[in-house]
Design a protein around this motif. Structure first.
Motif, PDB file in Angstrom:
ATOM      1  N   GLN A 275       0.828  -1.212   0.000  1.00 27.24           N
ATOM      2  CA  GLN A 275       0.000   0.000   0.000  1.00 27.24           C
ATOM      3  C   GLN A 275       0.858   1.255   0.000  1.00 27.24           C
ATOM      4  OE1 GLN A 275      -3.915  -0.336   2.265  1.00 27.24           O
ATOM      5  NE2 GLN A 275      -2.705  -1.942   3.271  1.00 27.24           N
ATOM      6  N   ALA A 276       2.029   1.184   0.653  1.00 26.14           N
ATOM      7  CA  ALA A 276       2.945   2.333   0.626  1.00 26.14           C
ATOM      8  C   ALA A 276       3.473   2.545  -0.796  1.00 26.14           C
ATOM      9  CB  ALA A 276       4.095   2.098   1.606  1.00 26.14           C
ATOM     10  N   TYR A 277       3.799   1.442  -1.474  1.00 27.69           N
ATOM     11  CA  TYR A 277       4.246   1.567  -2.872  1.00 27.69           C
ATOM     12  C   TYR A 277       3.123   2.090  -3.765  1.00 27.69           C
ATOM     13  CZ  TYR A 277       8.708  -0.801  -2.031  1.00 27.69           C
ATOM     14  OH  TYR A 277       9.967  -1.117  -1.615  1.00 27.69           O
ATOM     15  N   LEU A 278       1.889   1.738  -3.451  1.00 23.67           N
ATOM     16  CA  LEU A 278       0.755   2.291  -4.196  1.00 23.67           C
ATOM     17  C   LEU A 278       0.749   3.813  -4.111  1.00 23.67           C
ATOM     18  CD1 LEU A 278      -2.434   0.123  -3.521  1.00 23.67           C
ATOM     19  CD2 LEU A 278      -1.568   0.871  -5.754  1.00 23.67           C
ATOM     20  N   LEU A 279       0.936   4.318  -2.871  1.00 24.93           N
ATOM     21  CA  LEU A 279       0.943   5.765  -2.664  1.00 24.93           C
ATOM     22  C   LEU A 279       2.122   6.423  -3.374  1.00 24.93           C
ATOM     23  CD1 LEU A 279       0.023   5.734   1.133  1.00 24.93           C
ATOM     24  CD2 LEU A 279      -1.453   6.454  -0.752  1.00 24.93           C
ATOM     25  N   LYS A 280       3.198   5.678  -3.539  1.00 27.45           N
ATOM     26  CA  LYS A 280       4.382   6.215  -4.229  1.00 27.45           C
ATOM     27  C   LYS A 280       4.269   6.030  -5.752  1.00 27.45           C
ATOM     28  CE  LYS A 280       9.399   6.295  -3.573  1.00 27.45           C
ATOM     29  NZ  LYS A 280       9.429   7.698  -3.140  1.00 27.45           N
ATOM     30  N   ASP A 281       3.119   5.447  -6.155  1.00 28.06           N
ATOM     31  CA  ASP A 281       2.869   5.196  -7.571  1.00 28.06           C
ATOM     32  C   ASP A 281       3.946   4.296  -8.170  1.00 28.06           C
ATOM     33  OD1 ASP A 281       1.398   5.319  -9.853  1.00 28.06           O
ATOM     34  OD2 ASP A 281       2.233   7.221 -10.559  1.00 28.06           O
ATOM     35  N   ASP A 282       4.182   3.173  -7.488  1.00 28.66           N
ATOM     36  CA  ASP A 282       5.198   2.202  -7.908  1.00 28.66           C
ATOM     37  C   ASP A 282       4.524   0.837  -8.048  1.00 28.66           C
ATOM     38  OD1 ASP A 282       7.368   0.575  -8.308  1.00 28.66           O
ATOM     39  OD2 ASP A 282       8.501   1.247  -6.550  1.00 28.66           O
ATOM     40  N   PRO A 283       3.736   0.625  -9.105  1.00 27.39           N
ATOM     41  CA  PRO A 283       2.972  -0.625  -9.256  1.00 27.39           C
ATOM     42  C   PRO A 283       3.856  -1.863  -9.349  1.00 27.39           C
ATOM     43  CG  PRO A 283       2.903   0.664 -11.284  1.00 27.39           C
ATOM     44  CD  PRO A 283       3.524   1.546 -10.254  1.00 27.39           C
TER      45      PRO A 283
ATOM     46  N   GLN B 136      -6.563 -10.687   6.415  1.00 23.43           N
ATOM     47  CA  GLN B 136      -5.721  -9.963   5.470  1.00 23.43           C
ATOM     48  C   GLN B 136      -6.009 -10.319   4.014  1.00 23.43           C
ATOM     49  OE1 GLN B 136      -3.308  -7.472   5.694  1.00 23.43           O
ATOM     50  NE2 GLN B 136      -4.215  -7.181   7.739  1.00 23.43           N
ATOM     51  N   VAL B 137      -6.746 -11.415   3.775  1.00 26.12           N
ATOM     52  CA  VAL B 137      -7.123 -11.741   2.395  1.00 26.12           C
ATOM     53  C   VAL B 137      -7.928 -10.591   1.795  1.00 26.12           C
ATOM     54  CG1 VAL B 137      -8.496 -13.296   0.946  1.00 26.12           C
ATOM     55  CG2 VAL B 137      -7.048 -14.226   2.768  1.00 26.12           C
ATOM     56  N   GLY B 138      -8.853 -10.037   2.582  1.00 20.99           N
ATOM     57  CA  GLY B 138      -9.657  -8.916   2.121  1.00 20.99           C
ATOM     58  C   GLY B 138      -8.811  -7.698   1.792  1.00 20.99           C
ATOM     59  N   VAL B 139      -7.738  -7.472   2.571  1.00 27.46           N
ATOM     60  CA  VAL B 139      -6.849  -6.337   2.289  1.00 27.46           C
ATOM     61  C   VAL B 139      -6.195  -6.507   0.926  1.00 27.46           C
ATOM     62  CG1 VAL B 139      -4.808  -5.092   3.081  1.00 27.46           C
ATOM     63  CG2 VAL B 139      -6.458  -5.971   4.752  1.00 27.46           C
ATOM     64  N   GLY B 140      -5.851  -7.762   0.595  1.00 28.12           N
ATOM     65  CA  GLY B 140      -5.260  -8.021  -0.725  1.00 28.12           C
ATOM     66  C   GLY B 140      -6.194  -7.608  -1.841  1.00 28.12           C
ATOM     67  N   TYR B 141      -7.483  -7.895  -1.653  1.00 33.33           N
ATOM     68  CA  TYR B 141      -8.466  -7.471  -2.653  1.00 33.33           C
ATOM     69  C   TYR B 141      -8.474  -5.952  -2.798  1.00 33.33           C
ATOM     70  CZ  TYR B 141     -10.637 -12.126  -2.964  1.00 33.33           C
ATOM     71  OH  TYR B 141     -10.896 -13.457  -3.195  1.00 33.33           O
ATOM     72  N   THR B 142      -8.389  -5.215  -1.697  1.00 38.36           N
ATOM     73  CA  THR B 142      -8.456  -3.743  -1.775  1.00 38.36           C
ATOM     74  C   THR B 142      -7.228  -3.169  -2.478  1.00 38.36           C
ATOM     75  OG1 THR B 142      -7.438  -3.420   0.412  1.00 38.36           O
ATOM     76  CG2 THR B 142      -9.823  -3.644   0.342  1.00 38.36           C
ATOM     77  N   ILE B 143      -6.070  -3.835  -2.316  1.00 41.57           N
ATOM     78  CA  ILE B 143      -4.862  -3.351  -3.019  1.00 41.57           C
ATOM     79  C   ILE B 143      -5.024  -3.539  -4.521  1.00 41.57           C
ATOM     80  CG2 ILE B 143      -2.391  -3.710  -3.308  1.00 41.57           C
ATOM     81  CD1 ILE B 143      -2.310  -4.603  -0.359  1.00 41.57           C
ATOM     82  N   LEU B 144      -5.530  -4.706  -4.903  1.00 52.85           N
ATOM     83  CA  LEU B 144      -5.787  -4.936  -6.331  1.00 52.85           C
ATOM     84  C   LEU B 144      -6.849  -3.962  -6.849  1.00 52.85           C
ATOM     85  CD1 LEU B 144      -5.833  -8.838  -6.407  1.00 52.85           C
ATOM     86  CD2 LEU B 144      -4.076  -7.339  -7.368  1.00 52.85           C
ATOM     87  N   SER B 145      -7.838  -3.686  -5.986  1.00 50.28           N
ATOM     88  CA  SER B 145      -8.885  -2.734  -6.370  1.00 50.28           C
ATOM     89  C   SER B 145      -8.287  -1.366  -6.669  1.00 50.28           C
ATOM     90  CB  SER B 145      -9.916  -2.632  -5.251  1.00 50.28           C
ATOM     91  OG  SER B 145     -10.793  -1.547  -5.455  1.00 50.28           O
ATOM     92  N   GLU B 146      -7.331  -0.956  -5.834  1.00 48.86           N
ATOM     93  CA  GLU B 146      -6.715   0.357  -6.036  1.00 48.86           C
ATOM     94  C   GLU B 146      -5.926   0.405  -7.337  1.00 48.86           C
ATOM     95  OE1 GLU B 146      -5.972   4.267  -5.324  1.00 48.86           O
ATOM     96  OE2 GLU B 146      -7.332   2.938  -4.210  1.00 48.86           O
ATOM     97  N   LEU B 147      -5.263  -0.691  -7.684  1.00 42.86           N
ATOM     98  CA  LEU B 147      -4.511  -0.747  -8.951  1.00 42.86           C
ATOM     99  C   LEU B 147      -5.458  -0.557 -10.132  1.00 42.86           C
ATOM    100  CD1 LEU B 147      -1.990  -3.669  -8.290  1.00 42.86           C
ATOM    101  CD2 LEU B 147      -1.434  -1.257  -8.619  1.00 42.86           C
ATOM    102  N   HIS B 148      -6.616  -1.237 -10.066  1.00 41.29           N
ATOM    103  CA  HIS B 148      -7.592  -1.092 -11.156  1.00 41.29           C
ATOM    104  C   HIS B 148      -8.180   0.318 -11.184  1.00 41.29           C
ATOM    105  CE1 HIS B 148      -7.823  -5.147 -12.800  1.00 41.29           C
ATOM    106  NE2 HIS B 148      -7.748  -5.632 -11.559  1.00 41.29           N
ATOM    107  N   ARG B 149      -8.381   0.908 -10.018  1.00 45.15           N
ATOM    108  CA  ARG B 149      -8.919   2.270  -9.985  1.00 45.15           C
ATOM    109  C   ARG B 149      -7.969   3.225 -10.668  1.00 45.15           C
ATOM    110  NH1 ARG B 149     -10.332   5.304  -4.369  1.00 45.15           N
ATOM    111  NH2 ARG B 149     -11.735   3.512  -4.160  1.00 45.15           N
ATOM    112  N   ARG B 150      -6.666   3.046 -10.425  1.00 44.28           N
ATOM    113  CA  ARG B 150      -5.687   3.944 -11.030  1.00 44.28           C
ATOM    114  C   ARG B 150      -5.628   3.773 -12.545  1.00 44.28           C
ATOM    115  NH1 ARG B 150      -1.009   5.603  -6.939  1.00 44.28           N
ATOM    116  NH2 ARG B 150      -2.259   5.610  -5.055  1.00 44.28           N
TER     117      ARG B 150
END
Length: 954
Positions: free
Chosen positions: A804-812, A836-850
């Motif tokens: 999630q920190a790398y997401l914020l740094k825009d480092d897919p 934490q399985v659900g958290v994994g889904y939200t990280i993937l969700s954020e990638l698709h949102r971007r």
């Protein structure tokens, strides 16, 4: 402490089960009989053994071994009998100490101590333990005695004929092992503390006469069914004799049940059980004749005393003792309503027990009461009870003189006490007795006797809550009285805001107010701020505070505040279990200690046993005035100053707080259990906070690691409920201390790095967040071979936090690397059933949102929610569920669906409210919801949640 090898000391065990028939044996039987009868009357069914491990062995709350000696000569530590007894005691001590049991040993004799023997006298009075030089002398003398006695046994065994060389070697090795044990200072001191002495200072004839009379008096109790006393006396002695002849030691035991069984027999059956030969052998009939002669002499003496007392007592308006009146009542502040209330209670019920913690002002209140109301009573008695009620009456010469009583010193203290009460009861009406009881271990029997006096009103002042004696809890001073008391003793200016904090901290304790005021007044540049800070930081023994002040009510003596507080708030009259429990309570908050919480801290699996144990300890401590119930007896409180004095004494001990290591570990587990459901563990936060604040850094050596782990769990859990501006500083400090103490590769640092990263500001600390998350991941990877499921879950959590920190740094690219590591770990360990399985889904969700793929992004969030609801409740993390609904709300906004956004964000906030979470994340969730209501033009809900947000920020 060396390991005690029982095989190496068994050669030194002497036969303590020998049987004899002489005067000493008769004395022993009488002593056993008195204990047996006393237990029966008190409803105590604890077994008592005869001729097992010394003369008497008692198995009850404590394990007690008693050696009895009926001698005509006095004793010293050089007496053969004393040396022999100490050695036998020590061997028994070692046998039980191996099983973590510390018995109590009692040497009971009619005789006295030789005049030149000083050390034994100090041991008798326990004074030896208050002087380090005396204690060292005592330990040295005991080593000398024990070594000498063991050497005698060794030589006797070596001098036997036909002894083999192997046996000689075994004997000598055992002797060396025994000497090694004696070199342990703690063992020898602990043994010395376990030994107690009871010297009668009377002849053998007097000793046997006294104990027989006591037994005969006890046999008059209604529980014995008015059976012939002399017959019961004989049959009970016979039963003790029969029991002592049993071959098996375990059979040489008698209980209250055995006595009751004897009493259930008919008179004829009882008479048939008497062993006439045994009774004749011990000279029972001769003793009866002597008793009759003494009884006649006693009657003659009593008649002479009665003749002297025929003249009437004409006492009126007399103080029969010295009474501590107040010189200036106007300088005794507070309790105006209570003075009237106590007077009314006294008139109606003739008895009141005024109780509260030490230093609240009970004595001062009573002085003010008596000074104001003296003319409303006839005669007055005021006694300070230092040790026992009986002795305070018997040894008050002024009282005896005023009552014109000349006591017979041959009588027991109890008998003399009853004579005084009888005289008091003859005096005219409306008299007043005030007893100022200083200790906690006072029994109620003497007080009950005083309470029954017909013509006297009674005020008992005590820390204990005597429930059967009309208890009255004296309230603390009100604020105005407290500040007036402070100003009375301190003329210097002070900040009233600081004073309010100070008196709240000390719980309006009038003694502490006065002592602090006097200390500041006598100090050159002392301030209230400095003294208050010393109280809060447990630094009251600061050199700057060692100012001489007038002692409270102590004949112009002076001392320093710290020394006096330690003396005034000393804890006496409690057993080891109560002492340890009270020390544990001293680590906790002073008020609102919920009993249910205390029990649960040790684990639900031990709930029933711990609940019973804790309730018994709390009830006992409450009776002794050391704790108080509150909130309908659901919680308790301990006075803050009492807690502090206990902490000071613990800090002065050799092992500081090591005895509480298990409690700290258990409490850490309770906080850890809040990982998925913080609300469930919230109740335990205040106890962790108190322990961490109470045990200062310099006193943590013996339990440093458990405290570091507790602090980690405390900071993590509290982050859900408290908004702190310095959270990152607290984590950084904890990490610094952990690295220093445990090393930089300690696994627990992984959680700390992860938690520190979660507190940093995303806008300006993203690189630091990534740095600490990577450090956490490297630590988990380093320890991955030894992983348990909890550690694996923490590793996955840390990897996903890094993603999630790398997401914020825009480092897919690095985001995917982290997720690939998570996937590999799950596959390798078949680990798919956690929050934490659900958290994994939200990280993937954020990638698709971007990537502007909003539908897929929303679909993944809904999968996270669906997965959350599918796993067992105990593994669900409601905080994460709140985040999922927040993400859905954001997704709805991106799709221009305001109504759905409000629905989802409301659900997110409702989850936070149900979990009572009040952190920075909650603030953001409220603010987002308020913004949504603003857009939707919904003023009512906008105002409701704005108020909730403001309440959260207070």
């Amino acid at each position: 402490m060396p390991n005690i090898d029982l095989n190496s000391i068994k050669i030194f065990k002497r036969n303590g089960d020998a049987i004899s028939t002489n005067r000493g044996f008769y004395y022993q039987y009488l002593s056993f009989l008195k204990k047996w009868i006393t237990n029966f009357i008190n409803g105590d069914d604890s077994p008592i053994y005869t001729e097992v491990d010394n003369d008497i062995k008692e198995v009850g709350k404590n394990l007690v071994f008693t050696q009895l000696k009926c001698y005509s000569s006095d004793f010293s530590l050089n007496s053969k009998e004393i040396k022999h007894t100490l050695f036998d005691f020590f061997i028994t001590y070692l046998r039980y100490k191996q099983n973590n049991i510390t018995p109590k040993f009692s040497f009971l004799t009619n005789s006295g101590i030789q005049k030149r023997e000083k050390l034994l006298g100090k041991w008798l009075n326990r004074e030896v333990f208050d002087n380090s030089n005396d204690l060292e002398s005592l330990k040295k003398k005991n080593r000398e005695i024990l070594k000498g006695e063991s050497n005698k046994i060794r030589q006797a065994k070596l001098n036997r004929q036909n002894i083999s060389s192997i046996k000689k070697l075994e004997i000598n090795e055992s002797y060396k092992a025994f000497c090694t044990i004696l070199s342990d200072d703690l063992i020898v001191e602990d043994f010395c503390r376990a030994v107690h002495w009871d010297f009668g200072e009377i002849t053998t004839e007097e000793a046997i006469f006294q104990i027989r009379q006591n037994i005969l008096s006890l046999l008059k109790n209604k529980l014995f069914g008015n059976k012939p006393i002399e017959i019961i006396f004989r049959v009970l002695l016979t039963e003790i004799y029969r029991c002592s002849q049993e071959t098996e030691a375990s059979m040489r035991c008698l209980t209250s049940v055995d006595l009751q069984n004897l009493l259930s027999l008919t008179d004829t059956e009882i008479s048939q059980r008497i062993d006439s030969k045994f009774i004749q052998l011990i000279g029972f009939e001769l003793e009866e004749i002597k008793d009759r002669i003494k009884a006649v002499e006693s009657i003659q003496e009593s008649q002479a005393v009665l003749i002297e007392k025929l003249r009437p007592n004409t006492f009126e308006k007399l103080d029969l003792t010295l009474v501590p009146y107040v010189n200036d009542v106007e300088e005794v502040f507070g309790w105006e309503n209570e003075l009237e209330e106590v007077f009314d209670i006294l008139n109606n019920k003739k008895l009141i027990t005024i109780n509260n913690y030490g230093g609240v002002g009970k004595t001062t209140f009573a002085k003010k009461f008596l000074t104001i109301n003296r003319n409303k009573f006839n005669n007055v008695v005021w006694l300070n009870i230092e040790k026992s009620v009986e002795t305070s009456f018997v040894f008050n010469n002024l009282l005896l003189s005023n009552l014109r009583i000349k006591l017979d010193k041959e009588k027991t203290v109890e008998e003399q006490f009853n004579i005084i009460l009888n005289e008091l009861d003859k005096i005219g009406e409306n008299n007043l007795i005030i007893l100022d009881i200083q200790e906690n271990d006072e029994t109620n029997s003497a007080l009950n006797n005083i309470a029954s006096l017909r013509n006297w009103k009674k005020i008992f002042l005590t820390r204990a809550k005597l429930k059967t004696l009309n208890p009255y809890l004296l309230p603390y001073l009100d604020y105005n009285s407290a500040i007036s008391l402070f100003k009375l003793h301190c003329s210097k200016e002070f900040d009233e805001t600081v004073f309010k904090s100070f008196i709240n901290y000390i719980e309006f304790n009038s003694l502490i107010i006065e002592l602090v005021a006097k200390t500041i007044e006598n100090g050159f540049d002392l301030t209230l701020e400095f003294v208050f800070d010393s109280l809060e930081t447990q630094n009251l023994n600061n050199e700057l505070l060692k100012i001489d002040i007038d002692l409270y009510d102590k004949e112009n003596k002076v001392t320093a505040i710290f020394d006096f507080i330690l003396q005034k708030f000393s804890v006496k009259g409690i057993n080891d279990t109560e002492k340890f429990f009270l020390e544990y309570l001293a680590l906790l908050p002073s008020t609102d200690i919920v009993i249910e919480d205390l029990v649960l801290i040790c684990g639900k699996e031990f709930y029933d046993g711990n609940k019973l144990s804790y309730i018994n300890s709390i009830n006992s401590l409450e009776k002794k005035g050391l704790v108080q119930y509150e909130n309908d007896k659901k919680s308790i409180r301990v006075h803050k100053i009492l807690q502090q004095t206990i902490i000071y004494r613990l800090r002065a001990g050799n092992n500081d707080f090591i005895g509480f290591m298990f409690y700290i570990t258990w409490l850490t587990h309770r906080l850890t259990e809040g990982y998925n459901n913080p609300k469930e563990s919230f109740r335990f936060l205040k106890y962790a906070e108190s322990i961490l604040n109470t045990i200062k850094e310099e006193y943590r050596t013996s339990i440093y690691q458990p405290l570091l782990i507790l602090e980690n769990e405390y900071l993590h859990l509290s982050s859900f409920f408290f908004i702190r501006d310095n959270s990152d500083e607290l984590w950084a400090d904890l990490i610094r201390r952990t690295e220093k103490y445990l090393g930089k590769d300690a696994l627990c640092l992984g959680a700390m790095y992860n938690n520190l990263a979660s507190t940093l500001n995303i806008e300006n600390s993203l690189d630091d967040i990534i740095k600490y998350q990577r450090k956490a991941n490297n630590l988990y990877l380093q320890h991955s071979r030894d992983f348990k499921n909890d550690n694996l879950l923490m590793y996955i959590t840390s990897l996903q936090n890094l993603a999630q920190a790398y997401l914020l740094k825009d480092d897919p690219e690095n985001v995917l690397k982290c997720l690939q590591k998570v996937a590999a770990l799950r596959k390798q360990n078949y680990f798919y059933n956690d929050a934490q399985v659900g958290v994994g889904y939200t990280i993937l969700s954020e990638l698709h949102r971007r990537n502007k793929n909003f539908d897929e992004s929303e679909s993944l969030i809904k999968k996270a929610i669906k997965y959350h609801n599918s796993i067992p409740k105990e593994k669900r993390n409601e905080f994460l569920l709140s985040i999922y609904y927040n993400k859905l709300a954001e997704s709805s906004i991106l799709k221009n669906n305001l109504d759905d956004a409000i629905i989802h964000q409301l659900r997110s906030v409702e989850i936070l409210e149900s979990q009572e979470i009040k952190n920075i994340h909650a603030v953001k969730m409220y603010q987002f919801l308020i913004d949504l209501f603003k857009i939707s033009n919904n003023p009512d809900n906008h105002i409701i949640y704005k108020d909730k947000l403001e309440s959260l920020l207070k």
